[in-house]
Design a protein around this motif. Structure first.
Motif, PDB file in Angstrom:
ATOM      1  N   GLY A 326       0.819  -1.212   0.000  1.00 25.34           N
ATOM      2  CA  GLY A 326       0.000   0.000   0.000  1.00 25.34           C
ATOM      3  C   GLY A 326       0.846   1.252   0.000  1.00 25.34           C
ATOM      4  N   HIS A 327       1.880   1.271   0.849  1.00 20.95           N
ATOM      5  CA  HIS A 327       2.767   2.436   0.885  1.00 20.95           C
ATOM      6  C   HIS A 327       3.458   2.649  -0.459  1.00 20.95           C
ATOM      7  CE1 HIS A 327       2.297   3.451   5.043  1.00 20.95           C
ATOM      8  NE2 HIS A 327       2.727   2.281   5.481  1.00 20.95           N
ATOM      9  N   GLN A 328       3.773   1.575  -1.139  1.00 17.37           N
ATOM     10  CA  GLN A 328       4.434   1.674  -2.440  1.00 17.37           C
ATOM     11  C   GLN A 328       3.456   1.966  -3.572  1.00 17.37           C
ATOM     12  OE1 GLN A 328       6.209  -2.186  -2.364  1.00 17.37           O
ATOM     13  NE2 GLN A 328       8.024  -1.525  -1.245  1.00 17.37           N
ATOM     14  N   GLN A 329       2.151   2.041  -3.227  1.00 18.09           N
ATOM     15  CA  GLN A 329       1.110   2.249  -4.242  1.00 18.09           C
ATOM     16  C   GLN A 329       1.257   1.226  -5.367  1.00 18.09           C
ATOM     17  OE1 GLN A 329      -1.580   5.226  -4.168  1.00 18.09           O
ATOM     18  NE2 GLN A 329      -1.109   3.988  -2.349  1.00 18.09           N
ATOM     19  N   GLY A 372      -3.417   7.172  -4.464  1.00 15.78           N
ATOM     20  CA  GLY A 372      -2.637   8.289  -4.973  1.00 15.78           C
ATOM     21  C   GLY A 372      -1.709   8.943  -3.974  1.00 15.78           C
ATOM     22  N   HIS A 373      -1.570   8.377  -2.785  1.00 20.46           N
ATOM     23  CA  HIS A 373      -0.605   8.851  -1.797  1.00 20.46           C
ATOM     24  C   HIS A 373      -0.120   7.646  -0.994  1.00 20.46           C
ATOM     25  CE1 HIS A 373      -3.510   8.354   1.473  1.00 20.46           C
ATOM     26  NE2 HIS A 373      -4.397   9.057   0.774  1.00 20.46           N
ATOM     27  N   ALA A 374       0.926   7.849  -0.200  1.00 16.31           N
ATOM     28  CA  ALA A 374       1.562   6.723   0.497  1.00 16.31           C
ATOM     29  C   ALA A 374       1.137   6.604   1.952  1.00 16.31           C
ATOM     30  CB  ALA A 374       3.085   6.859   0.415  1.00 16.31           C
ATOM     31  N   TYR A 375       0.074   7.295   2.351  1.00 14.36           N
ATOM     32  CA  TYR A 375      -0.390   7.227   3.738  1.00 14.36           C
ATOM     33  C   TYR A 375      -1.415   6.116   3.911  1.00 14.36           C
ATOM     34  CZ  TYR A 375       1.623  11.930   4.291  1.00 14.36           C
ATOM     35  OH  TYR A 375       2.473  13.006   4.334  1.00 14.36           O
ATOM     36  N   HIS A 376      -1.614   5.703   5.172  1.00 12.75           N
ATOM     37  CA  HIS A 376      -2.696   4.784   5.494  1.00 12.75           C
ATOM     38  C   HIS A 376      -4.038   5.448   5.193  1.00 12.75           C
ATOM     39  CE1 HIS A 376       0.106   2.815   8.713  1.00 12.75           C
ATOM     40  NE2 HIS A 376       0.338   2.334   7.510  1.00 12.75           N
TER      41      HIS A 376
END
Length: 429
Positions: A326-329, A372-376
């Motif tokens: 998820g963090h790496q999209q 579209g972002h690396a946040y939870h």
């Protein structure tokens, strides 16, 4: 939140424990945005980690993800995606849980899940409490100043106390220093400064970070989201120069009122696997830290095999690579990890057939790899309980603490001993 069984909602109270309880946490696995998900980032109201990973697989792979075990455990009853089975022949109770803590954070999620009371933990920028932090540091004998008028503190001309820019704004604060300037440990080191900050910080974590930087730390300070200001830690060179030292200082928690410690003190064997081994407190636990999903699943299976069929035990495992994807999209990597987890579940479920055995599969927050972002992302998480006496659909739980309370009831510990939580399914005698 309770199941509707033959004895009424939830069934009767638990009696003596008889079997093994496994809690498997898919880190960053959400099943749709909570109502307040868009308050920080309006686009997050569309977050749906599970659904978007499944959608991506159809497009990228030209086929649905192969998730027969998750389907059998009832994931399709929680998330109505066309690629998930709607029927299950297994004895499962299924539902969703709201997070029950502010923000979307792995540490806070696991502490809440294990029964911690996070009601006093808040989401806050350092600037919201900068006078209080400054006073605490000065009282401890430190020199403190602002960096060029920014809401960021310079302590003893070396350590920066600042908002963490790698998690959601206001979740964590950092105390960062160069190991060339001062030690990590010791009475005047980076960790000592972080501990002073921790005494007055209302946030979930204060993180002490020491490393070898490419240059002066102020050169890597930047503005973050939500009015935060902090150190761009990757830009400093800390992560690539070697010698990194990190310690996470969590919010003050009564760990004696959390599930692992309660179980261990009751003589129940406790095994913590994966990231759970790093962030959960329990002096009596066997710890099996690991990041690769194959290693986490193997350690979980070993723990269940090793316990044997007789007597209760508790295993808490965290699959971290879903969160990393998820963090790496990277929705394709996320889907690959889910298929790997599914294969592990296919091996695990047949081991939990003795009377009283329980498997609880859940998440700690969302991490939509298409957002579209690396946040939870702040999403509901599934609660899939195999081996329950009262199968069926559950009403939504208000907090992840209800997962720990459910496990406590299955182990005969009495969920009232936890700091928080209500069982979603009680256990019949």
């Amino acid at each position: 939140m309770t199941g509707d069984g033959p004895d009424g909602p939830g069934g009767p109270e638990s009696a003596a424990p008889t079997g093994r309880t496994v809690i498997l946490v898919l880190d960053g696995f959400g099943v749709g945005a909570m109502p307040d998900a868009g308050l920080l980032r309006p686009g997050d109201i569309r977050a749906d980690t599970c659904g978007h990973v499944l959608d991506h697989a159809r497009t990228a792979l030209g086929r649905p993800l192969r998730l027969p075990a998750l389907g059998a455990l009832g994931l399709g009853l929680v998330h109505p995606h066309r690629d998930l089975a709607r029927d299950t022949l297994l004895p499962v109770a299924v539902g969703r849980a709201a997070l029950g803590y502010p923000g979307a954070d792995t540490f806070a999620g696991h502490q809440t899940m294990m029964g911690a009371d996070f009601s006093r933990v808040t989401v806050a920028r350092l600037n919201d409490h900068i006078d209080e932090v400054t006073s605490a540091l000065k009282a401890a004998g430190h020199r403190v100043s602002l960096l060029d008028g920014k809401p960021l503190l310079v302590v003893d001309d070396t350590v920066l106390v600042h908002d963490n820019l790698e998690a959601d704004p206001g979740i964590n604060w950092n105390a960062s220093g160069r190991l060339d300037d001062l030690p990590f440990d010791g009475p005047h080191g980076i960790l000592a400064i972080a501990r002073t900050v921790r005494e007055v910080a209302p946030v979930a974590r204060v993180i002490a970070v020491g490393g070898h930087a490419d240059g002066p730390l102020p050169l890597s300070v930047r503005d973050g989201d939500g009015g935060t200001v902090g150190l761009d830690t990757p830009a400093t060179g800390f992560y690539r120069n070697g010698g990194l030292e990190v310690q996470h200082l969590g919010a003050r928690i009564d760990h004696t009122r959390q599930l692992p410690d309660l179980a261990a003190r009751a003589g129940i064997p406790v095994t913590l696997v994966g990231k759970a081994a790093d962030i959960l407190a329990c002096d009596g636990a066997v710890r099996r830290p690991a990041v690769p999903t194959a290693d986490v699943l193997a350690a979980t299976l070993d723990a269940v095999h090793g316990d044997g069929p007789d007597g209760p035990s508790l295993v808490v495992s965290n699959v971290q690579e879903t969160d990393l994807a998820g963090h790496q999209q990277d929705p394709e990597r996320y889907g690959t990890v889910l298929e790997q987890v599914d294969a592990g579940l296919a091996a695990l479920v047949p081991l939990l057939t003795a009377p009283g055995d329980r498997l609880i599969l859940t998440g700690d927050h969302g991490n939509d790899p298409t957002i579209g972002h690396a946040y939870h992302t702040r999403e509901y998480v599934p609660i899939l309980i195999h081996g329950t006496d009262h199968p069926g659909r559950l009403r939504d739980a208000n907090s992840l603490a209800d997962v720990g309370a459910t496990a406590a009831a299955a182990l005969g510990l009495g969920p009232d001993d936890l700091a928080a939580g209500t069982p979603v399914v009680r256990v019949s005698p």
